[in-house]
Design a protein around this motif. Structure first.
Motif, PDB file in Angstrom:
ATOM      1  N   PHE A 115       0.843  -1.190   0.000  1.00  0.00           N
ATOM      2  CA  PHE A 115       0.000   0.000   0.000  1.00  0.00           C
ATOM      3  C   PHE A 115       0.879   1.241   0.000  1.00  0.00           C
ATOM      4  O   PHE A 115       1.707   1.444   0.893  1.00  0.00           O
ATOM      5  CB  PHE A 115      -0.929   0.046   1.214  1.00  0.00           C
TER       6      PHE A 115
ATOM      7  N   GLU B 117       0.025   3.722  -7.257  1.00  0.00           N
ATOM      8  CA  GLU B 117      -1.309   3.284  -6.858  1.00  0.00           C
ATOM      9  C   GLU B 117      -1.642   1.930  -7.481  1.00  0.00           C
ATOM     10  O   GLU B 117      -2.352   1.116  -6.893  1.00  0.00           O
ATOM     11  CB  GLU B 117      -2.352   4.340  -7.258  1.00  0.00           C
TER      12      GLU B 117
ATOM     13  N   ASN C 237      -0.883  -1.085  -5.266  1.00  0.00           N
ATOM     14  CA  ASN C 237      -1.658  -1.299  -4.043  1.00  0.00           C
ATOM     15  C   ASN C 237      -2.591  -2.494  -4.204  1.00  0.00           C
ATOM     16  O   ASN C 237      -3.547  -2.443  -4.966  1.00  0.00           O
ATOM     17  CB  ASN C 237      -2.486  -0.051  -3.700  1.00  0.00           C
TER      18      ASN C 237
END
Length: 164
Positions: free
Chosen positions: A118, A128, A131
């Motif tokens: 994360f 991102e 994640n």
């Protein structure tokens, strides 16, 4: 005659001993770890040992490896991960756990290992895309291969770290 029987007995003993030794195997000879046989603790130890780079990142069929070119990843013992490229540093968290429940983005197997990443970045940031709770495909002391099957669109993502 006694000497011949003794020599045959000795030869048979040597042959049997050699066959027994040859059939034994040591776990030290094979540093490959797969998600059915090894624990999250072993994967955690591997990740914490050294620095890593992404050598493959396939996002639903698109090769996006170059988005992470030059970044060096360090998986710290306190659960933080740092990705550095020159002056640029991106931090996040990571963990590894044995998955005992089915989620919508894994294969439903109860004996898989999840590698969780994360990064607290905007959705437009390349990090991102990392994640997720990735499923472990395989791991060695120099390579960690992960996969994620999206529950929404069924796309498959692949993420490979290799030790630098």
């Amino acid at each position: 005659m006694k000497t011949i029987k003794m020599n045959i007995t000795n030869i048979l003993t040597i042959i049997m001993s050699a066959a027994l030794v040859a059939s034994c195997s040591s776990d030290d000879d094979n540093d490959d770890i797969n998600n059915q046989n090894d624990s999250a603790d072993q994967i955690t130890e591997i990740a914490q040992n050294g620095t890593w780079e992404i050598t493959q990142f396939i996002d639903s069929g698109d090769d996006e490896t170059s988005d992470f070119s030059g970044f060096v990843f360090t998986f710290n013992t306190d659960g933080t991960v740092i990705a550095n490229r020159g002056e640029l540093s991106v931090s996040g968290t990571w963990s590894v756990n044995d998955s005992s429940n089915s989620s919508d983005d894994d294969d439903g197997s109860s004996d898989d290992v999840d590698f969780n990443l994360f990064f607290d970045v905007p959705e437009t940031n390349d990090f991102e895309d990392l994640n997720d709770d990735w499923d472990l495909v395989s791991a060695t002391n120099s390579r960690i291969e992960l996969i994620d099957v999206s529950g929404g669109n069924g796309g498959t993502d692949t993420l490979v770290f290799e030790k630098i």
